[in-house]
Design a protein around this motif. Structure first.
Motif, PDB file in Angstrom:
ATOM      1  N   GLY A  87       0.819  -1.196   0.000  1.00  0.00           N
ATOM      2  CA  GLY A  87       0.000   0.000   0.000  1.00  0.00           C
ATOM      3  C   GLY A  87       0.854   1.247   0.000  1.00  0.00           C
ATOM      4  O   GLY A  87       1.961   1.272   0.559  1.00  0.00           O
ATOM      5  N   LEU A  88       0.371   2.295  -0.634  1.00  0.00           N
ATOM      6  CA  LEU A  88       1.030   3.597  -0.649  1.00  0.00           C
ATOM      7  C   LEU A  88       0.022   4.643  -0.187  1.00  0.00           C
ATOM      8  O   LEU A  88      -1.086   4.728  -0.722  1.00  0.00           O
ATOM      9  N   VAL A  89       0.410   5.443   0.783  1.00  0.00           N
ATOM     10  CA  VAL A  89      -0.458   6.497   1.318  1.00  0.00           C
ATOM     11  C   VAL A  89       0.243   7.838   1.122  1.00  0.00           C
ATOM     12  O   VAL A  89       1.390   8.012   1.559  1.00  0.00           O
ATOM     13  N   PRO A  90      -0.411   8.800   0.467  1.00  0.00           N
ATOM     14  CA  PRO A  90       0.254  10.061   0.154  1.00  0.00           C
ATOM     15  C   PRO A  90       0.120  11.103   1.264  1.00  0.00           C
ATOM     16  O   PRO A  90      -0.822  11.089   2.053  1.00  0.00           O
ATOM     17  N   SER A  91       1.085  12.003   1.282  1.00  0.00           N
ATOM     18  CA  SER A  91       1.009  13.188   2.127  1.00  0.00           C
ATOM     19  C   SER A  91       1.739  14.312   1.413  1.00  0.00           C
ATOM     20  O   SER A  91       2.561  14.070   0.514  1.00  0.00           O
ATOM     21  N   ALA A  92       1.433  15.540   1.797  1.00  0.00           N
ATOM     22  CA  ALA A  92       2.096  16.685   1.174  1.00  0.00           C
ATOM     23  C   ALA A  92       3.565  16.715   1.563  1.00  0.00           C
ATOM     24  O   ALA A  92       3.929  16.472   2.714  1.00  0.00           O
TER      25      ALA A  92
ATOM     26  N   TYR B 190       8.834  24.682  -2.684  1.00  0.00           N
ATOM     27  CA  TYR B 190       8.769  23.279  -3.093  1.00  0.00           C
ATOM     28  C   TYR B 190       7.512  22.633  -2.540  1.00  0.00           C
ATOM     29  O   TYR B 190       7.272  22.620  -1.332  1.00  0.00           O
ATOM     30  N   VAL B 191       6.699  22.094  -3.431  1.00  0.00           N
ATOM     31  CA  VAL B 191       5.503  21.352  -3.036  1.00  0.00           C
ATOM     32  C   VAL B 191       5.457  20.080  -3.859  1.00  0.00           C
ATOM     33  O   VAL B 191       5.482  20.121  -5.096  1.00  0.00           O
ATOM     34  N   GLY B 192       5.422  18.959  -3.188  1.00  0.00           N
ATOM     35  CA  GLY B 192       5.347  17.678  -3.877  1.00  0.00           C
ATOM     36  C   GLY B 192       4.530  16.686  -3.088  1.00  0.00           C
ATOM     37  O   GLY B 192       3.728  17.061  -2.227  1.00  0.00           O
ATOM     38  N   VAL B 193       4.730  15.404  -3.380  1.00  0.00           N
ATOM     39  CA  VAL B 193       3.991  14.325  -2.733  1.00  0.00           C
ATOM     40  C   VAL B 193       4.975  13.301  -2.209  1.00  0.00           C
ATOM     41  O   VAL B 193       5.908  12.904  -2.910  1.00  0.00           O
ATOM     42  N   SER B 194       4.769  12.901  -0.970  1.00  0.00           N
ATOM     43  CA  SER B 194       5.561  11.837  -0.363  1.00  0.00           C
ATOM     44  C   SER B 194       4.659  10.627  -0.162  1.00  0.00           C
ATOM     45  O   SER B 194       3.571  10.753   0.410  1.00  0.00           O
ATOM     46  N   TRP B 195       5.101   9.472  -0.637  1.00  0.00           N
ATOM     47  CA  TRP B 195       4.312   8.251  -0.539  1.00  0.00           C
ATOM     48  C   TRP B 195       4.893   7.350   0.555  1.00  0.00           C
ATOM     49  O   TRP B 195       6.051   6.932   0.471  1.00  0.00           O
ATOM     50  N   ALA B 196       4.096   7.073   1.573  1.00  0.00           N
ATOM     51  CA  ALA B 196       4.527   6.183   2.648  1.00  0.00           C
ATOM     52  C   ALA B 196       4.099   4.758   2.315  1.00  0.00           C
ATOM     53  O   ALA B 196       2.908   4.494   2.116  1.00  0.00           O
ATOM     54  N   PRO B 197       5.038   3.814   2.239  1.00  0.00           N
ATOM     55  CA  PRO B 197       4.693   2.431   1.903  1.00  0.00           C
ATOM     56  C   PRO B 197       4.336   1.614   3.144  1.00  0.00           C
ATOM     57  O   PRO B 197       4.893   1.823   4.215  1.00  0.00           O
ATOM     58  N   TYR B 198       3.397   0.685   2.950  1.00  0.00           N
ATOM     59  CA  TYR B 198       2.958  -0.213   4.019  1.00  0.00           C
ATOM     60  C   TYR B 198       2.757  -1.610   3.449  1.00  0.00           C
ATOM     61  O   TYR B 198       2.343  -1.754   2.285  1.00  0.00           O
ATOM     62  N   PRO B 199       2.999  -2.638   4.254  1.00  0.00           N
ATOM     63  CA  PRO B 199       2.582  -3.983   3.822  1.00  0.00           C
ATOM     64  C   PRO B 199       1.063  -4.021   3.680  1.00  0.00           C
ATOM     65  O   PRO B 199       0.343  -3.379   4.439  1.00  0.00           O
ATOM     66  N   ALA B 200       0.579  -4.766   2.698  1.00  0.00           N
ATOM     67  CA  ALA B 200      -0.862  -4.942   2.500  1.00  0.00           C
ATOM     68  C   ALA B 200      -1.188  -6.426   2.485  1.00  0.00           C
ATOM     69  O   ALA B 200      -0.368  -7.250   2.067  1.00  0.00           O
ATOM     70  N   ASN B 201      -2.363  -6.754   2.946  1.00  0.00           N
ATOM     71  CA  ASN B 201      -2.809  -8.144   2.888  1.00  0.00           C
ATOM     72  C   ASN B 201      -2.992  -8.580   1.443  1.00  0.00           C
ATOM     73  O   ASN B 201      -3.206  -7.756   0.546  1.00  0.00           O
TER      74      ASN B 201
END
Length: 253
Positions: free
Chosen positions: A109-114, A121-132
């Motif tokens: 899974g990927l969950v975005p945040s600013a 500078y404005v972009g997107v950071s994707w936090a990865p998580y294990p998914a079932n």
């Protein structure tokens, strides 16, 4: 509703299905949200490195059997598009969005945040998580479109004469009249016309919902405020499901 996850799902699937190249897909995603990077990767076996550009991560994931991007638009009590575990679900619910990435032997899974650095500078950071493992339940596109239209008509009727002060009901009626004109499709190449239409209608209605903050309602009775809140919840639910259904409606290899 400004979704960061939706462009990644739409253009990622267009890339996987051969309708666009990787550079075009990433460029389209970053036109919506700025530079995309993988955020801090927790200890474990996730196939990501912290601080790596999205383009580089996608190339690596393709080598691990990347085959689909799936959109999740959950809220508390309604984990639309999610399949767990709890850590991923909580992060996506708090963000109100996320992406499931299907690999050959697992799902992540990927969950975005600013991602803001300094004043410009404005972009997107994707936090990865294990998914079932497993495929989340996705609404049928035709049924999602039908429910979208029926709910909009019902909400407009319920709010007739109730919410004119707050300007929500007039906005709903305008959206109802605009359903025949989807405007600029929010999806990518390779999606069928119905998916483009449903996604465009759902995005328009998401803007209608965003016009009415649940806590507002100046000049309204307690009963009218509750009716309005119920209508917002109902409309928000069908909008989220329509967007999930539209973003899943593409033929993948």
């Amino acid at each position: 509703m400004h979704l960061t996850s939706a462009p990644l799902v739409a253009w990622g699937n267009a890339w996987l299905s051969g309708h666009v190249g990787l550079d075009d897909a990433v460029d389209a995603v970053e036109r919506r949200g700025g530079p995309n990077l993988i955020g801090t990767v927790p200890p474990g076996d996730l196939p990501f490195d912290s601080g790596v550009p999205l383009r580089t991560s996608l190339v690596r994931l393709r080598g691990l059997g990347l085959s689909a991007f799936r959109l999740a638009l959950p809220t508390w009590g309604d984990p639309c598009g999610l399949i767990g575990p709890a850590e991923l679900n909580q992060a996506a619910i708090e963000a109100r969005e996320g992406v499931l990435v299907q690999l050959a032997e697992r799902q992540v899974g990927l969950v975005p945040s600013a991602d803001r650095r300094g004043s410009s500078y404005v972009g997107v950071s994707w936090a990865p998580y294990p998914a079932n493992d497993g495929i989340p339940q996705v609404p049928d596109l035709a049924d999602a479109e039908r429910r979208l239209k029926l709910t909009l008509v019902r909400v407009a009727e319920q709010l007739q004469g109730v919410d004119d002060v707050a300007s929500f009901a007039p906005a709903v009626h305008r959206a109802l009249g605009d359903l025949g004109d989807p405007g600029t499709p929010p999806l990518a190449h390779g999606y069928p016309p119905r998916a483009h239409r449903v996604a465009a209608q759902a995005e328009r209605l998401a803007k209608v919902v965003s016009l009415a903050e649940p806590g507002s309602g100046r000049g309204m009775s307690a009963h009218q405020i509750e009716l309005r809140a119920q209508a917002l919840r109902e409309l928000d639910g069908v909008v989220r499901r329509a967007l999930v259904a539209a973003h899943a409606a593409i033929e993948l290899p």
